[in-house]
Design a protein around this motif. Structure first.
Motif, PDB file in Angstrom:
ATOM      1  N   SER A 450       0.813  -1.222   0.000  1.00 46.94           N
ATOM      2  CA  SER A 450       0.000   0.000   0.000  1.00 46.94           C
ATOM      3  C   SER A 450       0.847   1.273   0.000  1.00 46.94           C
ATOM      4  N   PHE A 451       1.979   1.275   0.704  1.00 46.55           N
ATOM      5  CA  PHE A 451       2.799   2.490   0.736  1.00 46.55           C
ATOM      6  C   PHE A 451       3.377   2.769  -0.651  1.00 46.55           C
ATOM      7  N   GLU A 452       3.866   1.719  -1.303  1.00 48.00           N
ATOM      8  CA  GLU A 452       4.436   1.887  -2.644  1.00 48.00           C
ATOM      9  C   GLU A 452       3.371   2.360  -3.638  1.00 48.00           C
ATOM     10  N   GLU A 453       2.149   1.788  -3.534  1.00 42.58           N
ATOM     11  CA  GLU A 453       1.067   2.203  -4.426  1.00 42.58           C
ATOM     12  C   GLU A 453       0.651   3.650  -4.130  1.00 42.58           C
ATOM     13  N   PHE A 454       0.651   3.987  -2.859  1.00 43.04           N
ATOM     14  CA  PHE A 454       0.375   5.365  -2.424  1.00 43.04           C
ATOM     15  C   PHE A 454       1.370   6.320  -3.081  1.00 43.04           C
ATOM     16  N   ASN A 496     -12.122   4.668   0.638  1.00 45.64           N
ATOM     17  CA  ASN A 496     -12.161   3.240   0.967  1.00 45.64           C
ATOM     18  C   ASN A 496     -11.177   2.413   0.158  1.00 45.64           C
ATOM     19  N   SER A 497     -10.666   2.977  -0.929  1.00 45.08           N
ATOM     20  CA  SER A 497      -9.724   2.234  -1.767  1.00 45.08           C
ATOM     21  C   SER A 497      -8.735   3.209  -2.385  1.00 45.08           C
ATOM     22  N   LEU A 498      -7.647   2.656  -2.920  1.00 44.52           N
ATOM     23  CA  LEU A 498      -6.644   3.501  -3.577  1.00 44.52           C
ATOM     24  C   LEU A 498      -7.219   4.153  -4.828  1.00 44.52           C
ATOM     25  N   ASP A 499      -8.114   3.440  -5.522  1.00 45.75           N
ATOM     26  CA  ASP A 499      -8.751   4.022  -6.710  1.00 45.75           C
ATOM     27  C   ASP A 499      -9.626   5.218  -6.336  1.00 45.75           C
ATOM     28  N   GLN A 500     -10.324   5.089  -5.198  1.00 50.96           N
ATOM     29  CA  GLN A 500     -11.160   6.191  -4.729  1.00 50.96           C
ATOM     30  C   GLN A 500     -10.291   7.384  -4.331  1.00 50.96           C
TER      31      GLN A 500
END
Length: 726
Positions: A450-454, A496-500
Motif C-alpha cells: 500500500s505504501f508503494e502504491e500510495f 475506501n480504496s486507492l482508486d477512490q
C-alpha cells in the motif's frame, strides 16, 4: 439554614431489615460510623463489617473514597473486604460444582473493587486462580461433554476474576509460570471455545505481552499467527478486536530483527485481506476500540519502513548502484554496454545525460542523492517499484520531462526523494502509535504494497500539478506545498480504496486548490496598510478579553478526562470544572462518560485557584515520566498537562483532543494572569479580528485607504463664516 458541608444524608440497607436514614459526619472516623450503624441493628463485632455503594459496582467505602458519598446516596452494610475475601477464598475451592460456580461468579464481580482485590491478593488468591486454570480445570475435562455450558461458565468466571484482579496493577505479570501461559494459549488455539473464555484469554495474552518482555518470548512460543487468524474470520467484533490487539502487542514487543520476519508471516497468512473482508467491509459498524486497533496495526506496518528510511545509500555498493542502472534501462530501453564498446569518457557522458533526464541532482553519481536521511533508500525502493509495476506511467513521466525546456522539466529523481520524505511525515513513519487515536485509513488495507502504491499515485499527481502550475525549477518547493495540500485534503475524506483516493485527487486540481485558498483567504483577509494595522492593534485587547472569557466559560462547563490505564478497554473517567466565581476547581471520578450535565455534588474534590502555582505541559508532566510502551509517544505528550499546587502536589490531565488541551491550558493560564499562547488562541484571534475588521470597514468597501492620514488643512484667516445661533 443549609446543613454543614461535612454532613451527608444517606440511606443504609441491611438484608432483612428496613433501611435506615442517617446523617454521616465526614469528620468522624469511618470505623466509628460503621460501629454506630451496627449498634443500630444490634450487630456485634463491627470490625467485621463495612459499607458499600448500593449500585451495580458494589464498591467499598474507604477513608480514601468516602468523599464520593453524596447526599441521597444509598449505602449497604455488608461484611468487610477481608471477611468477604476469606469466604470467597474458601468457597471457590468447594467440591460442589454449583457452589464453585456461584463463588467464582461472586468473585468476578467483587474483584472490580480495589479494596477487596488487595485483601484477596494478600490471601494468595492470584496463585489459587492460576492453579485452578493450570490443573484444577482438568478435573472437569471428563464432564465437558455432558456439562459443557457449566464448564464454560466456570472457566469464564475464573478468567474474568483473574483479569479484574490483575487490572489493579498490584501484582507483577512476571510472576506467572509457563504452565499457566500454555493453558491460556491452549484456549486461544482451540477451534471451538466458549466466547467469553476466548475473549478473556486473548485479553490476558495481550496484557502479558505488553507488560513483560520475558512473557512476550514465552507467549510468542505458544501462539502463532496462523492460530489467531481463524478468530478474525468470525462475526463477533469483540473477539476480532481482542485478536488484532494480541497481534499488535506481539508486533510492538518483537525485537527489531524479528519484525520483518513477522510481517512476512502476516503477508503469507493474508492477514490484510482477511481484515479487509471480515472487519472493514463487514456489515457491522466499526466501534472505537476496533478503529484504534486497526490504526495501531497500520502504524506498526508503516514503521517497518523506518529501517530503509534511515539507511543511507553506499555510493560504492554495486548492488545498490545496479538499481539506478535499472531505472535508466527501463526509462530509455537501453542495455548496459560492455566495457569494450566506446570510450570511457563517451559512456560517462551518456550516463550523465540520462541521469539528468531522470531528474537526479547529482548527474555524475546519482547515488549521492540517496545519502540524505530521511528518506534514504526508501525513496530508491519506491522509484524502482514505480518503474517496474507502473512502467508505462514511469516512462511517460521521464520522457515528457526530458523533452521539455530545462527550466520547465519536473525532475523525477528529486521529486521522488522529496515526495517519499513527505509521505513518511504524513503517515508518521517511525513514531509509536498514540493511545487515543482511531485514525486508520481503509485504503491502506486494500493492497499488500500500500505504501508503494500510495507513492505511485502521488508521484503522478506531482507531475500533473507541476504541469498545471507551469512550474520551473525555482517553484519546486511551491509545487511540493500544493501536492501536500492535495494529499492531506484527499486523506481527510477517508477513501475506501486507492482508486477512490486517486479519483478524489483528480477533483483536487491546482485550479481547485486555488479556489479553496482564495475562499479561505477571503475569510481571513489581512490588510497591511498602516491605518488598518493601527486599528488592529486597538481592537486586539478587546478580542483577547473575549477569548479569555470564552475559555473561562468553557472551564466552568467542565470536561470529562480519561484515565490512562494498562488496559485501555476498561476506560475510567474523571470530570473537572471551574466554579462560576472562578475561584475553585471541582473534580471527581465518574463511572462512565457523561451524556449530559454532571451534577455539582458528584464532584467532591476541590482545588482553590489561589493554591495553583504553575501549569506544566508535555514531557515535564509527572505522569508523562512513567515508562510505558504506548505512553511515551508524541500525541499523548502533546495532550498532557499538570497543575502544580501546594508542596509538589500535582493534578494530572490528559486532554481528550487538541482543542480541549488548548482550552484548558489557556483557561488555567488566564486564571494565573499569564499569557494565553496556544495555537487555538492564535487561530481564534485571527478569525475574530478579521471578522471585526471587516464589520468596521464595511462602509469603506471599494475605497482605497491611504498609507498616511490626509493632511490637516491650515486654519482659515478669519472665522466670519461661523453663524452664531444666539
Amino acid at each position: 439554614m443549609p446543613p454543614p458541608a461535612d454532613i451527608v444524608k444517606v440511606a443504609i440497607e441491611w438484608p432483612g431489615a428496613f433501611p435506615k436514614l442517617m446523617e454521616i459526619d465526614q469528620k468522624k472516623p469511618l470505623s466509628a460510623i460503621i460501629k454506630e450503624v451496627c449498634e443500630g441493628w444490634s450487630l456485634g463485632n463491627h470490625e467485621n463489617f463495612a459499607l458499600q455503594i448500593a449500585d451495580a459496582t458494589n464498591f467499598y467505602i474507604t477513608e480514601k473514597n468516602r468523599n464520593d458519598i453524596k447526599n441521597g446516596s444509598i449505602l449497604r452494610l455488608t461484611t468487610s473486604p477481608y471477611q468477604t475475601a476469606v469466604q470467597l477464598h474458601e468457597r471457590i475451592q468447594s467440591s460442589s460444582m454449583d457452589a464453585k460456580l456461584e463463588a467464582l461468579k461472586d468473585l468476578a464481580n467483587a474483584s472490580r473493587d480495589i479494596t477487596f482485590a488487595q485483601e484477596f491478593i494478600n490471601l494468595d488468591g492470584i496463585s489459587l486462580l492460576t492453579q485452578m486454570v493450570e490443573s484444577g480445570t482438568e478435573r472437569y475435562q471428563k464432564l465437558q461433554k455432558i456439562m459443557k455450558p457449566c464448564f464454560g461458565d466456570l472457566l469464564s468466571f475464573t478468567l474474568t476474576a483473574f483479569v479484574e484482579l490483575m487490572d489493579h496493577g498490584i501484582v507483577s505479570w512476571d510472576t506467572f509460570s509457563v504452565a499457566f501461559i500454555k493453558k491460556i494459549a491452549s484456549y486461544v488455539n482451540k477451534s471451538a471455545m466458549d466466547t467469553a473464555v476466548l475473549q478473556r484469554s486473548l485479553a490476558i495474552l495481550e496484557s502479558m505481552v505488553l507488560n513483560s518482555q520475558d512473557l512476550y518470548h514465552k507467549v510468542a512460543q505458544e501462539i502463532t499467527i496462523g492460530q489467531l487468524i481463524p478468530h478474525l474470520q468470525g462475526t463477533d467484533q469483540d473477539i476480532q478486536t481482542y485478536t488484532i490487539a494480541v497481534i499488535n502487542a506481539l508486533f510492538l514487543k518483537a525485537p527489531e530483527e524479528k519484525r520483518q520476519e513477522m510481517a512476512h508471516i502476516l503477508a503469507q497468512k493474508q492477514l490484510r485481506s482477511i481484515i479487509l473482508s471480515n472487519v472493514i467491509r463487514s456489515p457491522t459498524a466499526i466501534n472505537d476500540e476496533m478503529a484504534h486497533q486497526l490504526y495501531v496495526l497500520q502504524v506498526l506496518t508503516f514503521n517497518l519502513l523506518e529501517d530503509r528510511m534511515m539507511t543511507k545509500m553506499d555510493p560504492q555498493d554495486q548492488a545498490q548502484r545496479d538499481i539506478i542502472f535499472e531505472l535508466r534501462r527501463i526509462a530509455f530501453d537501453v542495455e548496459c554496454e560492455p566495457n569494450s564498446s566506446g570510450s570511457i569518457e563517451k559512456r560517462k557522458s551518456m550516463y550523465t545525460r540520462d541521469y539528468k533526464k531522470l531528474g537526479f541532482i547529482n548527474h555524475v553519481n546519482p547515488a549521492v542523492d540517496f545519502t540524505q536521511i530521511p528518506p534514504g533508500m526508501l525513496a530508491l525502493d519506491n522509484m524502482l517499484y514505480f518503474a517496474r509495476h507502473h512502467q508505462d506511467a514511469y516512462i511517460r513521466i521521464v520522457l515528457e520531462n526530458s523533452s521539455r525546456e530545462d527550466k520547465h522539466e519536473c525532475p523525477f529523481g528529486r521529486s521522488s526523494i522529496e515526495l517519499t520524505k513527505m509521505l513518511c511525515e504524513i503517515l508518521k513513519v517511525g513514531e509509536l502509535p498514540s493511545e487515543n487515536c482511531h485514525d486508520f485509513h481503509p485504503m491502506f488495507f486494500t493492497h499488500d504494497r500500500s505504501f508503494e502504491e500510495f507513492f505511485c499515485i502521488c508521484i503522478q499527481l506531482l507531475n500533473k500539478t507541476w504541469k498545471e502550475m507551469r512550474a520551473t525549477s525555482e517553484d519546486f518547493n511551491k509545487v511540493m506545498q500544493v501536492v501536500r495540500e492535495q494529499i492531506m485534503r484527499a486523506l481527510t475524506l477517508k477513501p475506501n480504496s486507492l482508486d477512490q483516493f486517486k479519483s478524489r485527487l483528480q477533483n483536487l486540481s491546482y485550479t481547485e486548490i486555488l479556489k479553496i485558498r482564495q475562499s479561505e483567504r477571503m475569510n481571513q483577509e489581512d490588510f497591511q496598510s498602516r491605518p488598518i494595522l493601527e486599528l488592529r492593534e486597538k481592537i486586539q485587547p478587546e478580542i483577547m478579553e473575549l477569548i479569555k472569557q470564552q475559555r473561562l466559560n468553557r472551564l466552568c462547563e467542565g470536561t470529562c478526562f480519561r484515565k490512562i490505564s494498562s488496559r485501555r478497554r476498561q476506560d475510567k473517567f474523571w470530570y473537572c470544572r471551574l466554579s462560576p466565581n472562578h475561584k475553585v476547581l471541582h473534580y471527581g471520578d465518574l463511572e462512565e462518560s457523561p451524556q449530559g450535565e454532571v451534577p455539582h455534588d458528584s464532584l467532591q474534590d476541590k482545588l482553590p485557584v489561589a493554591d495553583i502555582k504553575a501549569v506544566i505541559t508535555g514531557k515535564d508532566c509527572p505522569h508523562m515520566k512513567e515508562k510505558g510502551a504506548l505512553k511515551q509517544n508524541k500525541e499523548v505528550l502533546e495532550l498532557a498537562f499538570s497543575v502544580l499546587y501546594e508542596s509538589d502536589e500535582y493534578l494530572n490531565f490528559i486532554a481528550p483532543d487538541k482543542h480541549e488541551y488548548c482550552v484548558w491550558t489557556d483557561g488555567l493560564n488566564a486564571l494565573l494572569g499569564k499569557e494565553m499562547t496556544s495555537d487555538y488562541t492564535k487561530s481564534d484571534m485571527d478569525t475574530l479580528l478579521s471578522m471585526e475588521m471587516k464589520l468596521r470597514l464595511l462602509d469603506l468597501e471599494n475605497i482605497q485607504i491611504p498609507e498616511a492620514p490626509p493632511p490637516i488643512p491650515k486654519e482659515p484667516s478669519n472665522y466670519d463664516f461661523v453663524y452664531d445661533c444666539n
